[in-house]
Write a protein that holds these residues in place. Structure first.
Motif, PDB file in Angstrom:
ATOM      1  N   ARG A 194     -99.158  44.490 -15.990  1.00 35.88           N
ATOM      2  CA  ARG A 194    -100.431  43.979 -16.469  1.00 35.88           C
ATOM      3  C   ARG A 194    -100.407  42.466 -16.658  1.00 35.88           C
ATOM      4  NH1 ARG A 194    -102.572  48.280 -21.088  1.00 35.88           N
ATOM      5  NH2 ARG A 194    -102.758  50.085 -19.671  1.00 35.88           N
ATOM      6  N   SER A 195     -99.299  41.940 -17.080  1.00 35.08           N
ATOM      7  CA  SER A 195     -99.205  40.497 -17.370  1.00 35.08           C
ATOM      8  C   SER A 195     -98.521  39.736 -16.240  1.00 35.08           C
ATOM      9  CB  SER A 195     -98.434  40.288 -18.680  1.00 35.08           C
ATOM     10  OG  SER A 195     -97.124  40.858 -18.595  1.00 35.08           O
ATOM     11  N   GLU A 196     -98.539  40.270 -15.055  1.00 37.80           N
ATOM     12  CA  GLU A 196     -97.831  39.634 -13.940  1.00 37.80           C
ATOM     13  C   GLU A 196     -98.527  38.350 -13.510  1.00 37.80           C
ATOM     14  OE1 GLU A 196     -97.782  42.442 -10.760  1.00 37.80           O
ATOM     15  OE2 GLU A 196     -99.940  42.374 -10.410  1.00 37.80           O
ATOM     16  N   ASN A 197     -97.714  37.413 -13.034  1.00 35.97           N
ATOM     17  CA  ASN A 197     -98.205  36.170 -12.451  1.00 35.97           C
ATOM     18  C   ASN A 197     -97.741  36.154 -11.009  1.00 35.97           C
ATOM     19  OD1 ASN A 197     -98.685  33.518 -11.613  1.00 35.97           O
ATOM     20  ND2 ASN A 197     -98.383  32.691 -13.675  1.00 35.97           N
ATOM     21  N   LEU A 198     -98.654  36.484 -10.092  1.00 33.87           N
ATOM     22  CA  LEU A 198     -98.273  36.680  -8.698  1.00 33.87           C
ATOM     23  C   LEU A 198     -97.815  35.378  -8.051  1.00 33.87           C
ATOM     24  CD1 LEU A 198    -101.067  39.161  -7.550  1.00 33.87           C
ATOM     25  CD2 LEU A 198     -98.690  39.670  -8.119  1.00 33.87           C
ATOM     26  N   SER A 199     -98.403  34.252  -8.432  1.00 36.69           N
ATOM     27  CA  SER A 199     -97.977  32.973  -7.839  1.00 36.69           C
ATOM     28  C   SER A 199     -96.523  32.692  -8.199  1.00 36.69           C
ATOM     29  CB  SER A 199     -98.878  31.840  -8.316  1.00 36.69           C
ATOM     30  OG  SER A 199    -100.198  32.057  -7.892  1.00 36.69           O
ATOM     31  N   THR A 200     -96.169  32.879  -9.458  1.00 34.25           N
ATOM     32  CA  THR A 200     -94.793  32.654  -9.906  1.00 34.25           C
ATOM     33  C   THR A 200     -93.844  33.636  -9.224  1.00 34.25           C
ATOM     34  OG1 THR A 200     -95.611  31.908 -12.038  1.00 34.25           O
ATOM     35  CG2 THR A 200     -93.295  32.530 -11.914  1.00 34.25           C
ATOM     36  N   THR A 201     -94.293  34.874  -9.060  1.00 34.97           N
ATOM     37  CA  THR A 201     -93.453  35.897  -8.415  1.00 34.97           C
ATOM     38  C   THR A 201     -93.153  35.511  -6.974  1.00 34.97           C
ATOM     39  OG1 THR A 201     -94.409  37.619  -9.829  1.00 34.97           O
ATOM     40  CG2 THR A 201     -93.285  38.340  -7.842  1.00 34.97           C
ATOM     41  N   ILE A 202     -94.154  35.007  -6.259  1.00 32.81           N
ATOM     42  CA  ILE A 202     -93.945  34.624  -4.859  1.00 32.81           C
ATOM     43  C   ILE A 202     -93.019  33.411  -4.768  1.00 32.81           C
ATOM     44  CG2 ILE A 202     -95.115  33.710  -2.824  1.00 32.81           C
ATOM     45  CD1 ILE A 202     -97.462  35.521  -3.533  1.00 32.81           C
ATOM     46  N   ILE A 203     -93.153  32.473  -5.689  1.00 35.52           N
ATOM     47  CA  ILE A 203     -92.250  31.317  -5.689  1.00 35.52           C
ATOM     48  C   ILE A 203     -90.809  31.781  -5.938  1.00 35.52           C
ATOM     49  CG2 ILE A 203     -91.656  29.204  -6.930  1.00 35.52           C
ATOM     50  CD1 ILE A 203     -94.654  28.787  -7.425  1.00 35.52           C
ATOM     51  N   SER A 204     -90.637  32.724  -6.874  1.00 36.06           N
ATOM     52  CA  SER A 204     -89.304  33.268  -7.155  1.00 36.06           C
ATOM     53  C   SER A 204     -88.758  34.013  -5.948  1.00 36.06           C
ATOM     54  CB  SER A 204     -89.359  34.208  -8.366  1.00 36.06           C
ATOM     55  OG  SER A 204     -89.816  33.537  -9.514  1.00 36.06           O
ATOM     56  N   LEU A 205     -89.631  34.769  -5.244  1.00 35.96           N
ATOM     57  CA  LEU A 205     -89.201  35.500  -4.044  1.00 35.96           C
ATOM     58  C   LEU A 205     -88.726  34.518  -2.979  1.00 35.96           C
ATOM     59  CD1 LEU A 205     -90.982  38.531  -2.438  1.00 35.96           C
ATOM     60  CD2 LEU A 205     -90.369  36.577  -1.007  1.00 35.96           C
ATOM     61  N   ALA A 206     -89.477  33.406  -2.805  1.00 30.60           N
ATOM     62  CA  ALA A 206     -89.098  32.416  -1.793  1.00 30.60           C
ATOM     63  C   ALA A 206     -87.765  31.757  -2.151  1.00 30.60           C
ATOM     64  CB  ALA A 206     -90.197  31.373  -1.665  1.00 30.60           C
ATOM     65  N   GLU A 207     -87.549  31.470  -3.403  1.00 24.72           N
ATOM     66  CA  GLU A 207     -86.277  30.869  -3.820  1.00 24.72           C
ATOM     67  C   GLU A 207     -85.113  31.837  -3.595  1.00 24.72           C
ATOM     68  OE1 GLU A 207     -86.794  29.773  -7.854  1.00 24.72           O
ATOM     69  OE2 GLU A 207     -88.037  27.999  -7.419  1.00 24.72           O
ATOM     70  N   ALA A 208     -85.369  33.155  -3.799  1.00 22.19           N
ATOM     71  CA  ALA A 208     -84.305  34.142  -3.633  1.00 22.19           C
ATOM     72  C   ALA A 208     -83.830  34.218  -2.188  1.00 22.19           C
ATOM     73  CB  ALA A 208     -84.788  35.509  -4.103  1.00 22.19           C
ATOM     74  N   VAL A 209     -84.721  33.967  -1.231  1.00 19.57           N
ATOM     75  CA  VAL A 209     -84.328  34.049   0.187  1.00 19.57           C
ATOM     76  C   VAL A 209     -84.020  32.675   0.764  1.00 19.57           C
ATOM     77  CG1 VAL A 209     -85.636  36.172   0.562  1.00 19.57           C
ATOM     78  CG2 VAL A 209     -86.757  33.951   0.937  1.00 19.57           C
ATOM     79  N   GLY A 210     -84.043  31.638  -0.086  1.00 18.08           N
ATOM     80  CA  GLY A 210     -83.674  30.314   0.372  1.00 18.08           C
ATOM     81  C   GLY A 210     -84.794  29.547   1.019  1.00 18.08           C
ATOM     82  N   CYS A 211     -86.053  29.773   0.610  1.00 15.36           N
ATOM     83  CA  CYS A 211     -87.217  29.066   1.162  1.00 15.36           C
ATOM     84  C   CYS A 211     -87.902  28.318   0.027  1.00 15.36           C
ATOM     85  CB  CYS A 211     -88.172  30.051   1.817  1.00 15.36           C
ATOM     86  SG  CYS A 211     -89.646  29.276   2.529  1.00 15.36           S
ATOM     87  N   SER A 212     -88.221  27.057   0.268  1.00  9.29           N
ATOM     88  CA  SER A 212     -88.825  26.229  -0.762  1.00  9.29           C
ATOM     89  C   SER A 212     -90.340  26.280  -0.649  1.00  9.29           C
ATOM     90  CB  SER A 212     -88.348  24.778  -0.632  1.00  9.29           C
ATOM     91  OG  SER A 212     -88.991  23.967  -1.584  1.00  9.29           O
ATOM     92  N   ILE A 213     -90.995  26.904  -1.630  1.00  6.32           N
ATOM     93  CA  ILE A 213     -92.458  26.990  -1.692  1.00  6.32           C
ATOM     94  C   ILE A 213     -92.879  26.613  -3.107  1.00  6.32           C
ATOM     95  CG2 ILE A 213     -94.461  28.521  -1.622  1.00  6.32           C
ATOM     96  CD1 ILE A 213     -93.136  30.095   0.551  1.00  6.32           C
ATOM     97  N   GLY A 214     -93.791  25.670  -3.211  1.00  8.46           N
ATOM     98  CA  GLY A 214     -94.282  25.251  -4.523  1.00  8.46           C
ATOM     99  C   GLY A 214     -95.613  25.915  -4.847  1.00  8.46           C
ATOM    100  N   ASP A 215     -96.065  25.670  -6.057  1.00  4.22           N
ATOM    101  CA  ASP A 215     -97.327  26.271  -6.498  1.00  4.22           C
ATOM    102  C   ASP A 215     -98.507  25.741  -5.691  1.00  4.22           C
ATOM    103  OD1 ASP A 215     -98.696  27.976  -8.571  1.00  4.22           O
ATOM    104  OD2 ASP A 215     -99.733  26.054  -8.898  1.00  4.22           O
ATOM    105  N   ALA A 216     -98.405  24.483  -5.239  1.00  6.30           N
ATOM    106  CA  ALA A 216     -99.492  23.893  -4.442  1.00  6.30           C
ATOM    107  C   ALA A 216     -99.565  24.488  -3.038  1.00  6.30           C
ATOM    108  CB  ALA A 216     -99.315  22.382  -4.365  1.00  6.30           C
ATOM    109  N   ASP A 217     -98.481  25.116  -2.602  1.00  2.00           N
ATOM    110  CA  ASP A 217     -98.472  25.714  -1.254  1.00  2.00           C
ATOM    111  C   ASP A 217     -99.169  27.072  -1.221  1.00  2.00           C
ATOM    112  OD1 ASP A 217     -97.031  23.572  -0.246  1.00  2.00           O
ATOM    113  OD2 ASP A 217     -95.106  24.469  -0.831  1.00  2.00           O
ATOM    114  N   ILE A 218     -99.402  27.639  -2.375  1.00  2.00           N
ATOM    115  CA  ILE A 218    -100.054  28.956  -2.435  1.00  2.00           C
ATOM    116  C   ILE A 218    -101.538  28.735  -2.729  1.00  2.00           C
ATOM    117  CG2 ILE A 218    -100.088  31.203  -3.560  1.00  2.00           C
ATOM    118  CD1 ILE A 218     -97.168  30.752  -4.331  1.00  2.00           C
TER     119      ILE A 218
END
Length: 342
Positions: A194-218
């Motif tokens: 319920r309290s999920e932040n999808l933008s933050t989750t996607i940034i964390s997912l990108a960091e986990a696989v070694g891809c740099s994505i910022g909040d401005a890219d989403i």
């Protein structure tokens, strides 16, 4: 004495004897007029036969039957030749009687045949009218059927053109829709909170696989509704990145991360700190396809299992298949392409 024909008394001045039976008769009962009786009385007594003797002589003739004889009794009355006082021949010979009978029978037959022919002509005319009516109806139906067939042929041709146009427009529309999604990625298996932040989750997912994505890219991120309402899987996440290049970079990083790893080590919710029910949920990242291309992609995956193809993948909204490493890839444009493969 009495007349043997009418049984009345005969005066001497009216007596005429039959030349055959010698019986007394009135000359009028023997069909002789008074003038002829006075002038040829003696000759008539030698030659004239009474009606009874005439009937006996006709009965003895083998060529005539009883019906013919009945007709002959009235021949003298019906035939004007025999009634003529100037006729010197008072006897009806066999040949003469035959001619008379032939004439009478021929006349009767002609009348009956004429009546029958008249009825036949009437019936034939009625049949002709009926035939002409049905023939006209048939010609009208045939003409109408030919017109309908022409209309059907035209509609079939027009329908084929319309189907081809609809198919072409559908393909073009699907391509346009897919082009509008060229910067999108679809993430499946991501647990919901319920309290999920999808933008933050996607940034964390990108960091986990070694891809740099910022909040401005989403540019936009959301969950979409399930196609199957009864499914227990979490809703898919659609993220729109700034460009198609960033999308390809993220997809390449995920592929590299999962390459040569065991099933439990591949990308899952534990790699970027998303808590979920045990065990850890596997995460799948792919291009965002239209419903038509999703259906085609699912059919392509099924085809690889039955046709011996080893690889199927999506690149820039297009679906490819390859049988093995030595074969060239095949672009899957429609279900007809899959049918040609199988």
């Amino acid at each position: 004495m009495n007349c043997q024909e009418c049984n009345k008394k005969i005066d001497r001045g009216c007596l005429l004897n039959c030349s055959s039976c010698k019986g007394p008769h009135h000359f009028s009962c023997m069909n002789i007029d008074s003038a002829k009786f006075k002038d040829h009385r003696q000759e008539l007594n030698r030659t004239v036969k009474c009606g009874k003797c005439k009937r006996h002589s006709l009965t003895d003739t083998p060529a005539l039957n009883s019906t013919s004889l009945n007709i002959d009794t009235n021949v003298n009355k019906a035939n004007p030749i025999l009634q003529s006082p100037n006729n010197q021949d008072h006897f009806v010979t066999e040949n003469r009687l035959r001619d008379i009978l032939r004439q009478e029978v021929s006349q009767i037959i002609k009348q009956q045949v004429a009546e029958q022919l008249k009825d036949i002509k009437t019936q034939v005319r009625s049949y002709q009218d009926s035939f002409e009516f049905f023939n006209k109806q048939y010609e009208d139906l045939k003409k109408s059927l030919d017109e309908k067939n022409e209309v059907i042929k035209y509609l079939q041709t027009d329908n084929q053109k319309l189907q081809s146009s609809v198919k072409d427009l559908t393909t073009r529309l699907s391509n346009v829709e897919q082009l509008m999604r060229e910067s999108n990625v679809e993430i499946n298996g991501l647990p919901e909170h319920r309290s999920e932040n999808l933008s933050t989750t996607i940034i964390s997912l990108a960091e986990a696989v070694g891809c740099s994505i910022g909040d401005a890219d989403i540019q936009h991120v959301t969950r979409v509704a399930k196609l199957d309402k009864e499914s227990t899987r979490p809703r898919a996440v659609i993220a729109k990145l700034r460009s198609a290049r960033q999308r390809d970079t993220l997809l390449a990083a995920v592929t590299k991360f999962n390459k040569n790893k065991k099933a439990h080590e591949k990308l899952n919710s534990g790699h970027f700190g998303v808590s979920g029910s045990a065990p850890l949920a596997p995460i799948y990242v792919s291009e965002h396809l239209t419903p038509a291309y999703k259906s085609l992609h699912a059919a392509a995956r099924t085809t690889t299992k039955v046709s011996g193809y080893k690889y199927v993948w999506v690149r820039n909204g297009r679906i490819y298949m390859r049988k093995d490493e030595s074969c060239s890839c095949i672009l899957i444009r429609s279900h007809d392409t899959l049918k040609s493969i199988t």
